[in-house]
Motif scaffolding. Structure first.
Motif, PDB file in Angstrom:
ATOM      1  N   GLU A  10      41.129  53.837  48.971  1.00 19.31           N
ATOM      2  CA  GLU A  10      42.165  53.159  49.746  1.00 19.31           C
ATOM      3  C   GLU A  10      42.415  51.718  49.298  1.00 19.31           C
ATOM      4  OE1 GLU A  10      38.290  52.798  52.157  1.00 19.31           O
ATOM      5  OE2 GLU A  10      39.305  54.230  50.814  1.00 19.31           O
ATOM      6  N   MET A  11      41.660  51.240  48.318  1.00 23.72           N
ATOM      7  CA  MET A  11      41.836  49.868  47.827  1.00 23.72           C
ATOM      8  C   MET A  11      42.909  49.846  46.752  1.00 23.72           C
ATOM      9  SD  MET A  11      39.042  47.224  46.199  1.00 23.72           S
ATOM     10  CE  MET A  11      38.078  47.207  47.711  1.00 23.72           C
ATOM     11  N   PHE A  12      43.977  49.074  46.996  1.00 23.97           N
ATOM     12  CA  PHE A  12      45.067  48.978  46.034  1.00 23.97           C
ATOM     13  C   PHE A  12      44.734  47.933  44.974  1.00 23.97           C
ATOM     14  CE2 PHE A  12      48.950  46.980  44.499  1.00 23.97           C
ATOM     15  CZ  PHE A  12      49.672  48.083  44.059  1.00 23.97           C
ATOM     16  N   ASP A  13      44.873  48.323  43.706  1.00 22.87           N
ATOM     17  CA  ASP A  13      44.652  47.416  42.584  1.00 22.87           C
ATOM     18  C   ASP A  13      43.258  46.785  42.684  1.00 22.87           C
ATOM     19  OD1 ASP A  13      45.471  46.105  40.172  1.00 22.87           O
ATOM     20  OD2 ASP A  13      45.928  44.315  41.328  1.00 22.87           O
ATOM     21  N   LYS A  18      39.840  39.566  50.744  1.00 29.03           N
ATOM     22  CA  LYS A  18      38.475  39.232  50.302  1.00 29.03           C
ATOM     23  C   LYS A  18      37.431  39.952  51.135  1.00 29.03           C
ATOM     24  CE  LYS A  18      38.838  34.835  51.009  1.00 29.03           C
ATOM     25  NZ  LYS A  18      40.181  34.909  51.644  1.00 29.03           N
ATOM     26  N   THR A  19      37.610  39.938  52.449  1.00 27.70           N
ATOM     27  CA  THR A  19      36.639  40.590  53.338  1.00 27.70           C
ATOM     28  C   THR A  19      36.572  42.084  53.057  1.00 27.70           C
ATOM     29  OG1 THR A  19      36.907  38.922  55.068  1.00 27.70           O
ATOM     30  CG2 THR A  19      36.088  41.088  55.740  1.00 27.70           C
ATOM     31  N   PHE A  20      37.734  42.719  52.920  1.00 27.95           N
ATOM     32  CA  PHE A  20      37.777  44.152  52.622  1.00 27.95           C
ATOM     33  C   PHE A  20      37.056  44.444  51.312  1.00 27.95           C
ATOM     34  CE2 PHE A  20      40.481  47.743  50.859  1.00 27.95           C
ATOM     35  CZ  PHE A  20      39.785  48.730  51.534  1.00 27.95           C
ATOM     36  N   LEU A  21      37.294  43.599  50.307  1.00 28.02           N
ATOM     37  CA  LEU A  21      36.690  43.766  48.985  1.00 28.02           C
ATOM     38  C   LEU A  21      35.169  43.650  49.053  1.00 28.02           C
ATOM     39  CD1 LEU A  21      37.427  43.952  45.866  1.00 28.02           C
ATOM     40  CD2 LEU A  21      37.261  41.456  45.879  1.00 28.02           C
ATOM     41  N   ALA A  51      47.936  41.689  53.240  1.00 27.72           N
ATOM     42  CA  ALA A  51      47.876  41.893  54.687  1.00 27.72           C
ATOM     43  C   ALA A  51      49.245  41.861  55.341  1.00 27.72           C
ATOM     44  CB  ALA A  51      46.978  40.832  55.334  1.00 27.72           C
ATOM     45  N   TYR A  52      50.226  41.230  54.688  1.00 25.58           N
ATOM     46  CA  TYR A  52      51.528  41.113  55.321  1.00 25.58           C
ATOM     47  C   TYR A  52      52.236  42.455  55.435  1.00 25.58           C
ATOM     48  CZ  TYR A  52      50.982  36.064  54.855  1.00 25.58           C
ATOM     49  OH  TYR A  52      50.522  34.779  54.956  1.00 25.58           O
ATOM     50  N   ARG A  53      51.916  43.380  54.568  1.00 27.50           N
ATOM     51  CA  ARG A  53      52.528  44.698  54.716  1.00 27.50           C
ATOM     52  C   ARG A  53      51.726  45.568  55.682  1.00 27.50           C
ATOM     53  NH1 ARG A  53      52.811  50.060  50.857  1.00 27.50           N
ATOM     54  NH2 ARG A  53      53.993  51.262  52.384  1.00 27.50           N
TER      55      ARG A  53
END
Length: 492
Positions: free
Chosen positions: A6-9, A41-44, A207-209
């Motif tokens: 689910e991580m984009f790029d 960053k947190t998600f990563l 996050a904006y999307r």
């Protein structure tokens, strides 16, 4: 470590973290991860901890005693010791974190590290002592300690100058916004004109999307205006106040009103120190400090003039903040009333094009030339890409150059000027634009600053080119290049 599906790029960032975390060499190591808020960053880092069985702790604004209790509880839950941890100070915490890597490399993440240092200023010095090369707790540990923060001014000082942790870090990773091409893919927009319009408003912040717009993307070029009204200009969405919160969250910005005014001056087209000072009716020396603070916070970017020394210009680094100051802030009271967004946006079209879309298109063209264009297009690898003003002594005027590509100087010779270009968002470009660039090239040659023997002419247009421009480019395929929106978004 397998990157989450689910991580984009973020392939580069994930690879860097993987190499750092899985390094089998003995000895605890330190890494620093920074980046503006909402970049993931947190998600990563949380995903990296989950993949490698590490420990993640997200700090909050709290007194030192409360933070000690929180990390004691979090580490107790993670490690399941015989008796719960009750740390008396941060030195005990750091030793416990190093002990996690006693048998294998283990990632340990402290997110929002600046919050902890605000309550415990001694923490960087404690880490410096704990990571001393011959200290037993360090040599017997393979903890991969990652400090993360969004306060760019603080994180930038963490490893600089005489800071306690200078020379201690083995990784310094900056998580940046997605560039214009990756942002288009992330927003699932295939039309390049629509993609650049959206990028001029919200930039490349993931996050904006997902969170802020709840996945709402324009359905096509004809839906852009309605999308702006129902998302960014809608008081019910988080995007509506996000630009204000970005400023409020920066710990270095104490006099918010002054910083807002500086940003408003830049958004209104006052890109020099003198222009900003005139807009604010202050002396240029009075605004030097807020400009420097905004630069350190990553909200304002300084661009040197390629053709004139000591004539820098400034631009707002975050597109959403630029959009807010150009479109929203002047009519904020109206926008807060439900149902006013459509009327305000209809009246803001010209200002959006001139103050937001046009300058943003120019910057995307410069970024493309530096990071994405084939060096063969310029006849060499760019060393830097900027813009500037070329003085015309005969006409007693200055000619603006939107894109200037400077190459690497050989030996003691003059640096080559690989290309100069003009960028027009709404204009169909013709032969007159090419002739103007050729005249500017002659002026630069006479000035003697650059080697212009191979300088190429670039025309960037969001509206296309007429037949005369196409004929001029066909007559000189090596010297004149026409670059449209599909070319800016094409994969190389």
């Amino acid at each position: 470590m397998d990157k989450p599906a689910e991580m984009f790029d973020r392939d580069f960032e994930w690879s860097a973290l993987t190499r750092f975390i899985t390094d089998e060499q003995p000895g605890a190591t330190l890494g620093v991860v920074s980046g503006r808020r909402r970049q993931g960053k947190t998600f990563l880092l949380d995903a990296a901890c989950r993949a490698a069985g590490g420990f993640y702790f997200g700090a909050t604004e709290a007194a030192g005693a409360e933070s000690l209790r929180r990390i004691s509880a979090a580490l107790t839950e993670h490690s399941r010791p015989a008796s719960a941890y009750h740390f008396a100070d941060w030195a005990e915490v750091v030793d416990a974190l190093l002990a996690l890597g006693g048998e294998r490399p283990v990632p340990v993440v402290i997110d929002e590290f600046p919050y902890l240092v605000k309550a415990a200023p001694e923490l960087p010095s404690i880490l410096q002592e704990a990571l001393r090369p011959l200290r037993r707790q360090r040599t017997e540990s393979r903890t991969r300690l990652l400090l993360c923060g969004s306060a760019l001014s603080f994180m930038g000082r963490l490893l600089s100058g005489s800071a306690p942790l200078r020379g201690r870090a083995g990784l310094e990773l900056v998580v940046r916004p997605l560039d214009h091409r990756m942002a288009a893919e992330f927003w699932n927009i295939t039309d390049p004109r629509l993609a650049l319009q959206v990028h001029a408003v919200v930039g490349g912040t993931p996050a904006y999307r997902r969170e802020f717009a709840r996945g709402d993307t324009p359905k096509g070029p004809g839906d852009f205006d309605d999308w702006v009204v129902r998302t960014v200009l809608n008081p019910e969405t988080p995007l509506f106040r996000e630009a204000r919160y970005l400023l409020a969250e920066e710990p270095e910005l104490r006099d918010t009103a002054l910083y807002l005014s500086v940003l408003a001056a830049v958004a209104d087209g006052n890109a020099t120190r003198g222009g900003m000072a005139g807009y604010l009716e202050r002396k240029a020396t009075d605004i030097a400090h807020p400009i420097n603070v905004l630069e350190d916070a990553g909200l304002l970017h300084r661009d040197a003039d390629v053709f004139r020394d000591n004539r820098p210009t400034y631009r707002i680094a975050e597109p959403l903040i630029g959009f807010y100051h150009a479109i929203m802030r002047p009519v904020w009271d109206q926008l807060e009333r439900p149902g006013s967004a459509t009327r305000v946006w209809r009246a803001s079209g010209r200002r959006f094009v001139s103050n937001v879309l046009g300058p943003h298109f120019e910057q995307v063209c410069r970024d493309w030339a530096l990071h994405h264009a084939d060096p063969e297009l310029f006849g060499g690898l760019p060393a830097r890409v900027g813009h500037g003003v070329v003085h015309d002594p005969a006409a007693r005027t200055g000619h603006e150059v939107d894109v200037a590509v400077v190459g690497v100087a050989e030996g003691s010779g003059k640096p080559p000027l690989l290309a100069i270009g003009e960028a027009k968002w709404n204009d169909t470009m013709g032969a007159a634009h090419i002739e103007r660039l050729a005249h500017i090239r002659d002026l630069i040659t006479r000035s003697g600053r650059y080697d212009t023997g191979r300088t190429r002419l670039l025309c960037f247009s969001g509206a296309g080119f007429n037949s005369r421009a196409a004929q001029a480019a066909a007559a000189d395929p090596a010297g004149v290049h026409l670059i449209d929106l599909p070319a800016l978004y094409a994969r190389t």
